[in-house]
Design a protein around this motif. Sequence first.
Motif, short mmCIF file in Angstrom:
data_model
loop_
_atom_site.label_atom_id
_atom_site.label_comp_id
_atom_site.label_asym_id
_atom_site.label_seq_id
_atom_site.Cartn_x
_atom_site.Cartn_y
_atom_site.Cartn_z
N GLU A 31 0.82 -1.22 0.00
CA GLU A 31 0.00 0.00 0.00
C GLU A 31 0.85 1.27 0.00
N ASP A 32 2.07 1.18 0.53
CA ASP A 32 2.93 2.36 0.55
C ASP A 32 3.62 2.61 -0.80
N GLY A 33 3.38 1.71 -1.75
CA GLY A 33 3.95 1.90 -3.09
C GLY A 33 5.29 1.23 -3.30
N TRP A 34 5.94 0.78 -2.24
CA TRP A 34 7.24 0.15 -2.37
C TRP A 34 7.07 -1.33 -2.71
N CYS A 35 8.13 -1.86 -3.25
CA CYS A 35 8.17 -3.28 -3.62
C CYS A 35 7.87 -4.16 -2.41
N ALA A 36 7.13 -5.25 -2.66
CA ALA A 36 6.76 -6.17 -1.58
C ALA A 36 7.97 -6.85 -0.95
N ALA A 37 9.08 -6.90 -1.65
CA ALA A 37 10.27 -7.58 -1.13
C ALA A 37 11.17 -6.65 -0.31
N LEU A 38 10.82 -5.39 -0.23
CA LEU A 38 11.66 -4.43 0.48
C LEU A 38 11.38 -4.45 1.98
N ASP A 39 12.44 -4.60 2.77
CA ASP A 39 12.32 -4.48 4.22
C ASP A 39 12.24 -2.99 4.56
#
Length: 69
Positions: free
Chosen positions: A25-33
């Motif tokens: 939802e924040d727009g960042w990649c799902a794999a990003l910590d």
Amino acid sequence: MGDDDIPPELTEQDRWGGWVMARREDGWCAALDRKTMLCTIYAQRPMICGEYQAGDDDCLDQRRLHHID
Ligand code: SF4
């Protein structure tokens, strides 16, 4: 993503039917910590991510756009 071996729960289909990294939802990649801002699947990240050069003009533009120092 072609032959990339990405965990399916981190991917989604785009409007053209291609498989891409999912975004949260924040727009960042799902794999990003979000805490470390590091890739959680670095060793098996998509080929396109491996070709992206940290510190090049595009990278710096994105960092400026997202206010990352
Ligand atoms: S390197 Fe690629 S897969 Fe990893 S967090 Fe960044 S965009 Fe996502």
